[in-house]
Design an enzyme around this catalytic site. Structure first.
Site, PDB file in Angstrom:
ATOM      1  N   ASP A 414      41.254  35.184  44.162  1.00  0.00           N
ATOM      2  CA  ASP A 414      39.877  35.506  43.791  1.00  0.00           C
ATOM      3  C   ASP A 414      39.272  34.261  43.145  1.00  0.00           C
ATOM      4  OD1 ASP A 414      37.597  37.060  43.159  1.00  0.00           O
ATOM      5  OD2 ASP A 414      38.380  37.392  41.142  1.00  0.00           O
ATOM      6  N   LYS A 807      38.998  42.134  51.628  1.00  0.00           N
ATOM      7  CA  LYS A 807      40.023  41.214  51.120  1.00  0.00           C
ATOM      8  C   LYS A 807      41.404  41.656  51.591  1.00  0.00           C
ATOM      9  CE  LYS A 807      37.635  39.790  46.848  1.00  0.00           C
ATOM     10  NZ  LYS A 807      37.784  39.611  45.399  1.00  0.00           N
TER      11      LYS A 807
END
Length: 1145
Positions: A414, A807
């Site tokens: 991230d 993701k």
């Protein structure tokens, strides 16, 4: 009725109305619509419970047992245990049953405890109180009892309990401010809007009188998309219909900020909320080492079956002679004679299976579990990974994946809060080519020593003064920043001026805050937005008021935002700021070249750049602008498209003022960590919900992208200009043209001529790439493979505007590619939980965005920089230790059981054990288990500092290199060779035998009493010493504990054998080992044979190691040799210095 109709009916009946209907109707406050307006359609919705646990009280035992017996080893030992119970076997059922029971019980307790922790976390969330309006009063109830249609009151700093449609707020303009850090990683404040016709309902009594229904889409995981409408019933017959979009939707997990309270209606609850739909289900993760163990287990199972089959066939071939089948001393019973030959053969086959069963040791799995559990404490005890600021160290949530840390090939990280600290700082601004650098301005905190500003260039002069002030005014006005009274955040008081002002700035964009704070340092202070007027304080401390007329919000396609204001003198200004690529083409005058040069310079430095421009509007131009904007805003269909067209007409013919450069401060040593991971052979991908420009700047700053990196864009903007098919094939040709013609040296990084590629892709384009095609054989079917091919040839990939589930899809895509690489995901927010759960190894960062990621991860660390040591040191050690443990266990059990196989050729295949029962039971439990356990905890083949300094050593263990098939075959053949040496060495020692006077056999060349148990004890003694000394030869890191355990294990074996054979034990029904060991040790030639056979057994492995190190050394072996030479040299110098000092004395 056709099949499709039947399928629809079944789906409707089994799954309920809401799962197949395209939309849902929500009755606000559970009030039915007035009669005659529309039909009342009651629908069933789930309650507001969140469930992240894996087991329940009722299904824990069967579900856990099913998962554990999916392991080949556990299932195999269960079968062996059942066989021992059913038939008469040479060994007791307890030898298999007890270890299996121990492993199953320990694993179940561990997994049950982990799930109990998840149950506690779920209960804490589900039982937290929420405020609901019922009959005009505010009532408290548990979160899990919330229902769709309930009107909820949420106060400042509270978290939204479910997905809500905003009805009214405490603010007059019907707006509220929200942080969505736990959802998309952005900790900045976002503005949401109440429905215009309900924003006046401010009290509980007023809200309770609201009569309305909401029609909206069924739940779906996209955080940024929502379509619906609200029908408000007033006195008139027809309801007022208003469109609802994502700006009206408050998501579960987000937090209310800078707003006293809000009223909203629940539309999605429990596991249907967008946050829950973005959670990935938690599944059992298995490491590459465990998969290798299972593969080896199958091979050894085949060897075991082959051994049992060969012995069974040879037994019946041997017994074909009646004298051998039923000798005079071993007559069969009548029942045995009548039993069918196939049943006898099958029973014998199973008996041989049990006899050779020890080739697959259950103790290996016990040892591996202990090694993983105890080894995990080395991470917990690592002082280098302890964070003084937080007062916390790393956490290990599961110890099953320790060795996987040494096998990572892809790292998915991230951005916000993981790579960065989420602190923006204005580094400089450029006005007509003149550069200004404010000192140390960061999020409202003025650091010590910040006395003013630096002027890098010459003064702009009197003529440029007006342009300079207009630039500063533009930045003070062109934003969506809100001003909040001073409060304490994380123990730090935030404010504009120390000792002067008692307020600070908040915004949906952190860099807007940095710009406004920077202007404050440069003399222009934004005060507030009051009654639609923006108030600023100029350098002379005079207040200026500008009426805010329109805000043209930022979007990722335009990459700019604008405001239209009216000054106190009545002049209309349109101020615009945005990316250089979206501003420069719209500029008609200004010092473009000077500003462009400075922007390019800052971009190379990895700073986020924005350009600022303006134009004056006449009253007529302003009226035309208002007309364009209003017609676009009122459109119910294609509103976004019409707004974009209006913005395109309005935002043009600008005069360029200047540019700014903002830095998103990276975490300490984040860039160094990414560089080390690259050197270690890992590919690093950044997956973020942030904007492309923000993320790209961070990638440059963190050295993910370099100055010479050619950026390839696979974004919505490009696919609008070109079809997705054409864009993908263009990018594919670009990267393959270079890499297809590369030489081996170029590909390995030895040549500097190689073009470095970086790919940027956004969430919308990724969805199109991953979307399954309907045509099957069309070009679309290859999009996924083409995308993967492009990614393989890029040194780094940036995925921006990612939803949490996307993701996880990216991670899953790479996991499922043909190379099947080991993946690691690291993040700090709830939006990262899905990819953390999907990756082979999930790491959470205990940051500012809550503990959801840390709680759902396999490991948790406090800072991104700790990932370097966790992988390059801990991961490296864990892998080499457990790889040696696995290979060594199989090796020592081949050495153990192969002599038993050979012995059957000399005992008429009678299933006679070679070793005593005590030796069979204790070999893996006591005699040889502790040395390898300690090795697997303590071994350091290379110093820690060297591993941190030279990341390329990680490549030596990549792709499971120590557990490949050639290595496994070598260890197996080494075990067979040693077993042959043990057995036939001892056999030839007893070759010449004669009868003593009392009828016993005596070996004439050793004067030792010859018998079955003596022979087996001699073989077993050589075996124990050889396998223990083999481990001693493999040990590089010696401590007093190693010496104590290795030599202590051998001493324990000798002492145990002396006691076992030196005492007549009353609880045994046999005394076959009495005096055997002492008799064996009393013979001098037996001692000589033991020493000689141990040397012969170990010699081939020593020779092989010497030759490999001399001729084909690995990087690790070169460093070991170099270090040994250095140590020897230092010792020689020390000895010479001692000698010279003695002589001089």
């Amino acid at each position: 009725m056709d099949l499709s109709s039947i399928r629809k009916l079944i789906t409707r009946y089994c799954t309920g109305e809401e799962s197949w209907v395209d939309s849902r109707t929500v009755y606000i406050g559970h009030k039915e619509p007035p009669p005659g307006t529309e039909a009342y359609i009651p629908q069933r919705f789930p309650d507001n419970r969140i469930v992240s646990s894996k087991y329940t009280f009722w299904n824990f035992i069967p579900k856990n047992l099913f998962e554990q017996f999916r392991r080949i080893a556990n299932f195999y030992f269960l079968i062996i245990f059942l066989v021992q119970l059913i038939i008469d076997t040479p060994t007791s059922p307890t030898t298999s049953g007890l270890p299996l029971f121990f492993v199953i019980t320990v694993t179940a307790i561990k997994q049950g405890y982990e799930d109990w922790i998840r149950h506690k976390a779920d209960n804490a969330i589900n039982q937290c109180p929420v405020h609901v309006i019922q009959h005009g009063k505010v009532v408290r109830k548990q979160s899990q009892k919330l229902r769709v249609g309930d009107i909820v009151q949420v106060k400042e700093n509270e978290t939204f309990p479910c997905d809500l449609i905003l009805l009214s707020t405490s603010r007059e303009d019907g707006t509220c401010f929200v942080t969505t850090a736990s959802l998309d990683g952005e900790s900045s404040h976002k503005t949401y809007y109440a429905v215009q016709d309900t924003k006046a309902f401010n009290t509980a009594e007023e809200v309770d009188t609201l009569h309305a229904t909401i029609e909206c889409e069924q739940p779906q995981p996209d955080l940024y998309k929502f379509v619906g409408r609200i029908n408000i019933y007033l006195d008139r017959d027809e309801p007022i219909a208003r469109p609802l979009g994502s700006e009206n939707l408050l998501l579960r997990g987000a937090t209310l900020k800078n707003t006293e309270y809000i009223h909203a209606v629940a539309i999605y609850t429990g596991m249907e909320t967008k946050m829950a739909l973005n959670y990935q289900s938690k599944s059992q993760k298995r490491s590459a080492v465990e998969k290798s163990m299972n593969a080896y287990l199958i091979v050894y199972l085949c060897i075991l079956i082959s051994k049992a089959l060969i012995n069974t066939v040879l037994k019946y071939a041997w017994q074909a002679n009646p004298n051998r089948d039923e000798p005079w001393y071993n007559q069969k019973t009548e029942t045995e004679r009548q039993r069918h030959v196939l049943i006898r053969a099958f029973t014998d086959f199973l008996a041989f299976m049990v006899l050779f069963n020890y080739i697959i040791p259950v103790s290996m799995y016990v040892t591996v579990e202990m090694q993983k559990f105890l080894g995990s404490y080395f991470i917990l005890w690592d002082d280098d990974m302890f964070d003084e600021e937080l007062g916390e160290g790393p956490l290990v949530n599961t110890s099953d994946l320790n060795e996987e840390l040494g096998q990572v090939e892809y790292v998915f990280t991230d951005k916000t809060g993981t790579l960065t600290e989420n602190n923006m700082e204005l580094r400089e601004c450029c006005v007509d080519g003149h550069v200004y650098v404010p000192h140390a301005v960061c999020n409202g905190q003025i650091l010590p020593g910040a006395a003013g500003m630096d002027m890098i260039d010459s003064s702009p002069g009197v003529d440029g003064k007006e342009r300079e002030e207009l630039f500063f005014r533009a930045l003070c006005l062109c934003h969506t920043v809100q001003v909040k009274e001073e409060e304490t955040v994380d123990g730090i008081k935030r404010g504009i001026h120390q000792g002067k002002s008692t307020s600070f700035y908040i915004s949906s964009s952190p860099d807007e805050v940095a710009l406004v704070e920077g202007m404050n340092r440069l003399g222009f202070t934004y005060l507030r937005l009051k009654d639609s007027h923006m108030e600023i304080l100029n350098r002379e401390d005079e207040m200026e008021r500008f009426e805010l007329l329109e805000v043209l919000n930022f979007d990722s396609v335009r990459r700019r935002m604008s405001v239209i204001v009216r000054s106190s003198s009545g002049e209309y200004y349109l101020f615009c700021k945005g990316a250089d690529s979206s501003i420069f083409p719209r500029v008609v005058s200004g010092k473009v070249e000077q500003v462009r040069a400075r922007v390019e310079h800052n971009a190379v430095e990895g700073l986020r750049t924005l350009c600022v421009a303006y134009k004056k509007l006449t009253h007529e131009e302003y009226e035309e602008t208002c007309r364009l904007l209003n017609s676009a805003k009122l459109a119910l269909h294609e509103r976004d498209k019409k707004l974009a067209e209006a913005y395109d007409v309005i935002e043009k013919d600008f005069i360029l003022l200047g540019a700014t450069a903002v830095e998103d401060r990276l975490q300490d040593k984040a860039a160094d960590t990414i560089e080390s991971l690259h050197k270690a052979g890992m590919k690093v991908w950044v997956l973020t919900g942030d904007k492309m420009e923000t993320a790209a700047a961070t990638c440059y700053a963190s050295r993910l992208f370099h100055r010479n990196t050619q950026i390839l864009e696979l974004t919505t903007k490009r696919t609008e200009e070109q079809s997705l098919h054409d864009v993908l094939f263009d990018l594919s040709r670009t990267v393959l043209r270079q890499h297809g013609s590369m030489t081996r040296d170029t590909f390995s990084g030895l040549s500097g001529d190689c073009q470095d590629y970086g790919l940027i892709i956004d969430g919308a384009t990724l969805s199109a790439v991953l979307k399954p095609t309907q045509e099957g054989t069309s070009n679309g079917g290859n999009y996924k493979e083409i995308f993967l091919e492009i990614c393989r040839n890029c040194s780094a990939v940036l995925c921006c505007r990612m939803a949490p589930l996307q993701k996880a899809q990216i991670v899953k895509l790479i996991k499922a590619s043909k190379e099947h690489p080991i993946t690691l995901a690291i993040g700090d927010g709830a939006n990262d939980v899905s990819m953390i759960l999907e990756a082979h190894v999930g790491i959470g960062i205990m940051g500012k965005e809550g503990r959801q990621a840390a709680r759902n991860s396999d490991y948790a660390i406090t800072k991104f920089k700790h990932l370097k040591k966790m992988l390059l040191v801990h991961g490296h050690y864990y892998y080499i230790r457990i790889a040696e443990l696995v290979q060594y266990f199989f090796y020592k059990n081949v050495c153990f059981i192969f002599p038993q196989f050979l012995y059957q050729f000399f005992c008429g295949f009678s299933q006679q054990p070679l070793y005593d029962t005590a030796y069979l039971t204790l070999y893996n439990i006591s005699f040889t288990s502790l040395p390898i356990l300690l090795y697997s905890l303590m071994e350091q083949h290379i110093n820690i500092d060297i591993l941190k300094r030279d990341p390329t050593l990680y490549r030596d263990i990549a792709k499971n290199s120590l557990l490949r098939w050639p290595t496994f075959i070598y260890w197996t053949f080494l075990g067979i060779f040693d077993a042959v040496v043990f057995f036939f060495g001892a056999f030839f020692l007893f070759d010449n035998t004669t009868f003593t006077s009392n009828g016993q056999l005596m070996a004439t060349n050793t004067q030792m009493m010859f018998g079955n148990w003596t022979f087996g004890t001699l073989v077993f003694t050589i075996l124990v010493f050889t396998v223990t000394l083999k481990l001693a030869l493999d040990t590089h890191y010696w401590t007093w504990i190693n010496h104590f355990v290795i030599w202590g294990s051998l001493l324990f074996y000798v002492i145990f054998s002396l006691l076992w054979g030196g005492i007549i034990w009353p609880f045994l029904n046999y005394q076959r080992m009495y005096y055997v060991f002492m008799q064996m040790l009393s013979s001098g030639p037996a001692w000589l044979s033991i020493i000689l056979l141990i040397i012969v057994s170990l010699l081939p492995d020593v020779v092989k190691k010497v030759l490999c190190r001399a001729l084909w050394p690995t990087t690790t072996e070169r460093i070991q040799t170099k270090r040994q030479c250095l140590t020897a040299e230092q010792s020689t110098i020390f000895m010479l210095s001692q000698t010279s000092s003695s002589v001089s004395f």
